[in-house]
Design a protein around this motif. Structure first.
Motif, mmCIF file in Angstrom:
data_model
loop_
_atom_site.group_PDB
_atom_site.id
_atom_site.type_symbol
_atom_site.label_atom_id
_atom_site.label_comp_id
_atom_site.label_asym_id
_atom_site.label_seq_id
_atom_site.Cartn_x
_atom_site.Cartn_y
_atom_site.Cartn_z
ATOM 1 N N UNK A 100 0.857 -1.191 0.000
ATOM 2 C CA UNK A 100 0.000 0.000 0.000
ATOM 3 C C UNK A 100 0.889 1.236 0.000
ATOM 4 N N UNK A 101 0.298 2.350 -0.424
ATOM 5 C CA UNK A 101 1.027 3.623 -0.437
ATOM 6 C C UNK A 101 0.131 4.727 0.105
ATOM 7 N N UNK A 102 0.763 5.682 0.777
ATOM 8 C CA UNK A 102 0.062 6.889 1.217
ATOM 9 C C UNK A 102 0.455 8.003 0.260
ATOM 10 N N UNK A 103 -0.540 8.683 -0.274
ATOM 11 C CA UNK A 103 -0.306 9.758 -1.234
ATOM 12 C C UNK A 103 -0.866 11.045 -0.643
ATOM 13 N N UNK A 104 -0.013 12.092 -0.614
ATOM 14 C CA UNK A 104 -0.431 13.388 -0.064
ATOM 15 C C UNK A 104 -1.565 13.970 -0.905
ATOM 16 N N UNK A 105 -2.613 14.426 -0.225
ATOM 17 C CA UNK A 105 -3.756 15.030 -0.901
ATOM 18 C C UNK A 105 -3.406 16.461 -1.300
ATOM 19 N N UNK A 106 -3.764 16.841 -2.516
ATOM 20 C CA UNK A 106 -3.443 18.190 -2.995
ATOM 21 C C UNK A 106 -4.190 19.288 -2.231
ATOM 22 N N UNK A 107 -5.519 19.146 -2.007
ATOM 23 C CA UNK A 107 -6.220 20.241 -1.314
ATOM 24 C C UNK A 107 -5.723 20.456 0.126
ATOM 25 N N UNK A 108 -5.451 19.378 0.832
ATOM 26 C CA UNK A 108 -5.023 19.477 2.234
ATOM 27 C C UNK A 108 -3.682 18.761 2.358
ATOM 28 N N UNK A 109 -2.605 19.512 2.335
ATOM 29 C CA UNK A 109 -1.256 18.939 2.325
ATOM 30 C C UNK A 109 -0.947 18.107 3.567
ATOM 31 N N UNK A 110 -1.785 18.213 4.614
ATOM 32 C CA UNK A 110 -1.556 17.434 5.832
ATOM 33 C C UNK A 110 -2.175 16.048 5.750
ATOM 34 N N UNK A 111 -3.048 15.835 4.790
ATOM 35 C CA UNK A 111 -3.768 14.569 4.682
ATOM 36 C C UNK A 111 -3.150 13.669 3.615
ATOM 37 N N UNK A 112 -3.319 12.376 3.850
ATOM 38 C CA UNK A 112 -2.832 11.376 2.904
ATOM 39 C C UNK A 112 -3.962 10.429 2.539
ATOM 40 N N UNK A 113 -4.077 10.126 1.259
ATOM 41 C CA UNK A 113 -4.996 9.092 0.813
ATOM 42 C C UNK A 113 -4.224 7.777 0.746
ATOM 43 N N UNK A 114 -4.892 6.691 0.998
ATOM 44 C CA UNK A 114 -4.238 5.381 1.016
ATOM 45 C C UNK A 114 -4.724 4.582 -0.194
ATOM 46 N N UNK A 115 -3.764 3.976 -0.877
ATOM 47 C CA UNK A 115 -4.048 3.195 -2.078
ATOM 48 C C UNK A 115 -3.279 1.882 -2.026
ATOM 49 N N UNK A 116 -3.802 0.876 -2.702
ATOM 50 C CA UNK A 116 -3.047 -0.363 -2.874
ATOM 51 C C UNK A 116 -2.016 -0.156 -3.972
ATOM 52 N N UNK A 117 -0.870 -0.779 -3.808
ATOM 53 C CA UNK A 117 0.116 -0.816 -4.886
ATOM 54 C C UNK A 117 -0.267 -1.956 -5.825
ATOM 55 N N UNK A 118 0.404 -2.064 -6.949
ATOM 56 C CA UNK A 118 0.154 -3.189 -7.866
ATOM 57 C C UNK A 118 0.455 -4.507 -7.160
ATOM 58 N N UNK A 119 1.518 -4.536 -6.370
ATOM 59 C CA UNK A 119 1.861 -5.739 -5.601
ATOM 60 C C UNK A 119 0.752 -6.070 -4.618
ATOM 61 N N UNK A 120 0.226 -5.040 -3.942
ATOM 62 C CA UNK A 120 -0.867 -5.234 -2.990
ATOM 63 C C UNK A 120 -2.121 -5.753 -3.664
ATOM 64 N N UNK A 121 -2.448 -5.225 -4.838
ATOM 65 C CA UNK A 121 -3.624 -5.685 -5.583
ATOM 66 C C UNK A 121 -3.491 -7.162 -5.952
ATOM 67 N N UNK A 122 -2.303 -7.518 -6.432
ATOM 68 C CA UNK A 122 -2.058 -8.904 -6.833
ATOM 69 C C UNK A 122 -2.149 -9.849 -5.642
ATOM 70 N N UNK A 123 -1.501 -9.478 -4.531
ATOM 71 C CA UNK A 123 -1.527 -10.331 -3.343
ATOM 72 C C UNK A 123 -2.931 -10.437 -2.785
ATOM 73 N N UNK A 124 -3.654 -9.322 -2.769
ATOM 74 C CA UNK A 124 -4.993 -9.331 -2.188
ATOM 75 C C UNK A 124 -5.930 -10.276 -2.931
ATOM 76 N N UNK A 125 -5.817 -10.360 -4.247
ATOM 77 C CA UNK A 125 -6.666 -11.290 -5.003
ATOM 78 C C UNK A 125 -6.485 -12.713 -4.481
ATOM 79 N N UNK A 126 -5.254 -13.117 -4.285
ATOM 80 C CA UNK A 126 -4.970 -14.466 -3.794
ATOM 81 C C UNK A 126 -5.409 -14.629 -2.337
#
Length: 160
Positions: A100-126
């Protein structure tokens, strides 16, 4: 002296009570039954997730992130029913493993959105398939209707 302590310990449980389970006094408590069932399910799941060096909370976090890409840490904590500070080490571990990765939100520089990485997506399917099979195996004593009824009742308790 060893004789008397051994005699005392053997007389602590009357022979007639030997067949009564040690936890019989708790049999009518829903919380106790839920905890025992949860332990059985988690022990099964933990053993199966160990192949991927993943814990149930990490699996749950990945599944929630997949369903809600870009969610904030506080939202993930709420979805996992844990305190927000507990999310930080969990996410740190997922990031260290490139799941997973945390990505800084543009409107609020203090906040981070959380996303799965490609590796995370692949592992999660299994891992989702592993978790589903683990769940079915751990509840094999239930037929499909009982399993659905149990899920409905449990949701009724925790969603109230």
């Amino acid at each position: 002296m060893a004789k008397s302590s051994s005699a005392a310990s053997s007389s602590a449980l009357p022979a007639s009570d030997a067949a009564v389970p040690l936890d019989a006094a708790l049999d009518d408590l829903i919380g106790y039954a839920l905890r025992r069932a949860q332990l059985k399910l988690f022990q099964n799941l933990i053993a199966r997730l160990a192949v991927h060096d993943l814990r149930p909370a990490q699996f749950s976090a990945l599944a929630i992130i997949e369903q809600n890409p870009g969610l904030m840490q506080a939202d993930l904590a709420r979805a996992l029913a844990i305190e927000p500070p507990q999310v930080v080490p969990l996410l740190n571990k997922l990031e260290e493993r490139a799941l997973a990765v945390r990505v800084r939100c543009k409107p609020d520089k203090r906040s981070y959105g959380i996303f799965l990485s490609k590796t995370g997506e692949t592992m999660l399917k299994e891992v989702k398939q592993i978790a589903a099979q683990s769940d079915l195996d751990a509840t094999a004593a239930l037929d499909d209707a009982e399993r659905e009824q149990l899920l409905r009742l449990l949701r009724k308790i925790y969603q109230d």
